[in-house]
Design a protein around this motif. Structure first.
Motif, mmCIF file in Angstrom:
data_model
loop_
_atom_site.group_PDB
_atom_site.id
_atom_site.type_symbol
_atom_site.label_atom_id
_atom_site.label_comp_id
_atom_site.label_asym_id
_atom_site.label_seq_id
_atom_site.Cartn_x
_atom_site.Cartn_y
_atom_site.Cartn_z
ATOM 1 N N ARG A 158 0.963 -1.247 0.197
ATOM 2 C CA ARG A 158 0.039 -0.029 -0.005
ATOM 3 C C ARG A 158 0.786 1.281 -0.061
ATOM 4 N NH1 ARG A 158 -4.876 -1.646 3.674
ATOM 5 N NH2 ARG A 158 -5.728 -3.382 2.288
ATOM 6 N N GLY A 159 2.237 1.234 0.134
ATOM 7 C CA GLY A 159 2.893 2.222 -0.119
ATOM 8 C C GLY A 159 2.949 2.897 1.232
ATOM 9 N N LEU A 160 2.657 2.681 2.675
ATOM 10 C CA LEU A 160 2.556 3.520 3.524
ATOM 11 C C LEU A 160 4.099 3.553 4.202
ATOM 12 C CD1 LEU A 160 -0.603 2.397 5.270
ATOM 13 C CD2 LEU A 160 -0.344 4.175 3.745
ATOM 14 N N THR A 161 4.563 4.813 4.978
ATOM 15 C CA THR A 161 5.753 4.965 5.492
ATOM 16 C C THR A 161 5.509 4.245 6.987
ATOM 17 O OG1 THR A 161 4.853 6.786 6.709
ATOM 18 C CG2 THR A 161 5.950 7.200 4.686
ATOM 19 N N TYR A 162 6.805 3.658 7.589
ATOM 20 C CA TYR A 162 6.577 3.161 8.927
ATOM 21 C C TYR A 162 5.729 3.967 9.932
ATOM 22 C CZ TYR A 162 10.610 0.176 7.949
ATOM 23 O OH TYR A 162 11.261 -1.056 7.179
ATOM 24 N N ARG A 163 5.782 5.260 9.590
ATOM 25 C CA ARG A 163 5.006 6.162 10.520
ATOM 26 C C ARG A 163 3.572 5.843 10.575
ATOM 27 N NH1 ARG A 163 6.389 9.397 13.878
ATOM 28 N NH2 ARG A 163 8.410 10.165 12.997
ATOM 29 N N GLU A 164 3.187 6.076 9.014
ATOM 30 C CA GLU A 164 1.688 5.810 8.712
ATOM 31 C C GLU A 164 1.243 4.450 9.050
ATOM 32 O OE1 GLU A 164 1.290 8.635 4.855
ATOM 33 O OE2 GLU A 164 2.258 6.628 4.406
ATOM 34 N N VAL A 165 2.029 3.409 8.812
ATOM 35 C CA VAL A 165 1.675 2.159 9.319
ATOM 36 C C VAL A 165 1.378 1.952 10.861
ATOM 37 C CG1 VAL A 165 2.612 -0.501 9.676
ATOM 38 C CG2 VAL A 165 3.046 0.928 7.672
ATOM 39 N N ALA A 166 2.325 2.516 11.723
ATOM 40 C CA ALA A 166 2.267 2.495 12.932
ATOM 41 C C ALA A 166 0.812 3.202 13.555
ATOM 42 C CB ALA A 166 3.415 3.382 13.782
ATOM 43 N N GLU A 167 0.469 4.394 12.747
ATOM 44 C CA GLU A 167 -0.989 4.784 13.007
ATOM 45 C C GLU A 167 -1.903 4.171 12.628
ATOM 46 O OE1 GLU A 167 -0.575 8.525 10.911
ATOM 47 O OE2 GLU A 167 1.020 9.536 12.136
ATOM 48 N N ALA A 168 -1.971 3.336 11.448
ATOM 49 C CA ALA A 168 -2.936 2.692 10.964
ATOM 50 C C ALA A 168 -3.419 1.361 11.935
ATOM 51 C CB ALA A 168 -2.825 2.064 9.408
ATOM 52 N N LEU A 169 -2.182 0.850 12.532
ATOM 53 C CA LEU A 169 -2.289 -0.347 13.097
ATOM 54 C C LEU A 169 -2.459 0.217 14.705
ATOM 55 C CD1 LEU A 169 0.208 -2.646 11.759
ATOM 56 C CD2 LEU A 169 -2.147 -2.744 11.353
ATOM 57 N N ARG A 170 -2.329 1.396 15.022
ATOM 58 C CA ARG A 170 -2.492 1.994 16.381
ATOM 59 C C ARG A 170 -1.284 1.123 17.097
ATOM 60 N NH1 ARG A 170 -8.631 1.934 15.963
ATOM 61 N NH2 ARG A 170 -9.095 3.762 14.947
ATOM 62 N N THR A 171 0.043 0.976 16.893
ATOM 63 C CA THR A 171 0.998 0.573 17.396
ATOM 64 C C THR A 171 2.164 1.494 17.520
ATOM 65 O OG1 THR A 171 0.468 -1.499 16.388
ATOM 66 C CG2 THR A 171 2.353 -1.422 17.379
ATOM 67 N N PRO A 172 3.045 1.482 18.563
ATOM 68 C CA PRO A 172 4.027 2.358 18.638
ATOM 69 C C PRO A 172 5.005 2.085 17.518
ATOM 70 C CG PRO A 172 3.735 1.501 20.937
ATOM 71 C CD PRO A 172 2.752 0.554 19.868
ATOM 72 N N LEU A 173 5.687 3.505 17.035
ATOM 73 C CA LEU A 173 6.518 3.112 15.853
ATOM 74 C C LEU A 173 7.566 2.253 16.091
ATOM 75 C CD1 LEU A 173 7.395 4.400 13.266
ATOM 76 C CD2 LEU A 173 8.349 6.286 14.311
ATOM 77 N N PRO A 174 8.280 2.125 17.030
ATOM 78 C CA PRO A 174 9.395 1.225 17.288
ATOM 79 C C PRO A 174 8.890 -0.208 17.347
ATOM 80 C CG PRO A 174 9.626 2.948 19.127
ATOM 81 C CD PRO A 174 8.179 3.080 18.259
ATOM 82 N N THR A 175 7.711 -0.578 17.769
ATOM 83 C CA THR A 175 7.370 -1.776 17.643
ATOM 84 C C THR A 175 7.053 -2.175 15.955
ATOM 85 O OG1 THR A 175 5.935 -1.502 19.709
ATOM 86 C CG2 THR A 175 5.422 -3.460 18.416
ATOM 87 N N ILE A 176 6.561 -1.130 15.326
ATOM 88 C CA ILE A 176 6.425 -1.413 13.923
ATOM 89 C C ILE A 176 7.708 -1.707 13.203
ATOM 90 C CG2 ILE A 176 5.802 -0.292 11.672
ATOM 91 C CD1 ILE A 176 3.364 -1.211 13.337
#
Length: 195
Positions: A158-176
């Motif tokens: 889907r071309g999302l950045t790590y930050r966008e993936v973290a927001e979409a999954l409602r998970t902290p960025l380091p975990t993603i």
């Protein structure tokens, strides 16, 4: 046109010697060239026809040879050989050049056709290879945990950045980032990619 003269420097039907005619042609004498043309054209055409073996092309090459004789008349040297020998040599060389040129053109066309055929084959092979790679990626994705698969799908398909993936999954960025790293390592190992 008159009959071709035998090899040598004998007189033309008008009484002029071919070597003398060549000297006159070298000075731009058009009547001398006309007599020379009548004397040599059948010989030149015959030589060219034997080499080229195509009447239309032979006529064209013979004309080119006669034009060469007009242009190069000043280069003729009687001590090097007769006019007919000189004309025959030029005719033979021109005819061989034409045959080689035609062969080279045919070879180029053949190579181009082979390349086009090869390209079509390569496109099919590439499509098959791409399809097989996709199937392998799908199989390897199924070997990931659900959380890793979600993160990889969002980032790479889907071309999302790590930050966008973290927001979409409602998970902290380091975990993603950790999930992505571990998932990509497992994909790499599954697909057999080295380095």
């Amino acid at each position: 046109m008159n009959q071709p003269l035998p090899f040598g420097t004998g007189p033309t039907p008008g009484g002029a010697d071919l070597a003398e005619l060549m000297q006159l042609v070298a000075r731009g004498d058009k009547q001398a060239f006309s007599a020379l043309y009548d004397a040599l054209a059948p010989l030149v055409h015959g030589i060219v026809l034997r080499v080229v073996r195509d009447r239309a092309q032979s006529e064209e090459v013979a004309q080119e040879v006669m034009i060469d004789l007009w242009r190069q008349a000043a280069r003729y040297r009687p001590d090097a050989g007769s006019v007919t020998t000189w004309a025959a040599t030029i005719a033979h060389r021109r005819a061989v050049d034409r045959v080689r040129s035609a062969q080279a053109a045919a070879d180029r066309e053949h190579i181009q056709a082979a390349r086009e055929h090869q390209t079509a084959f390569d496109e099919v092979a590439e499509q098959v290879e791409t399809r097989l790679e996709r199937e392998q990626v799908r199989r390897c994705l199924h070997g990931l945990t659900e959380l890793q698969r979600q993160a990889v799908n969002l980032a790479y398909y889907r071309g999302l950045t790590y930050r966008e993936v973290a927001e979409a999954l409602r998970t902290p960025l380091p975990t993603i980032k950790t999930r992505m790293r571990d998932g990509l390592i497992r994909l790499r190992d599954c697909m057999g990619v080295t380095a």
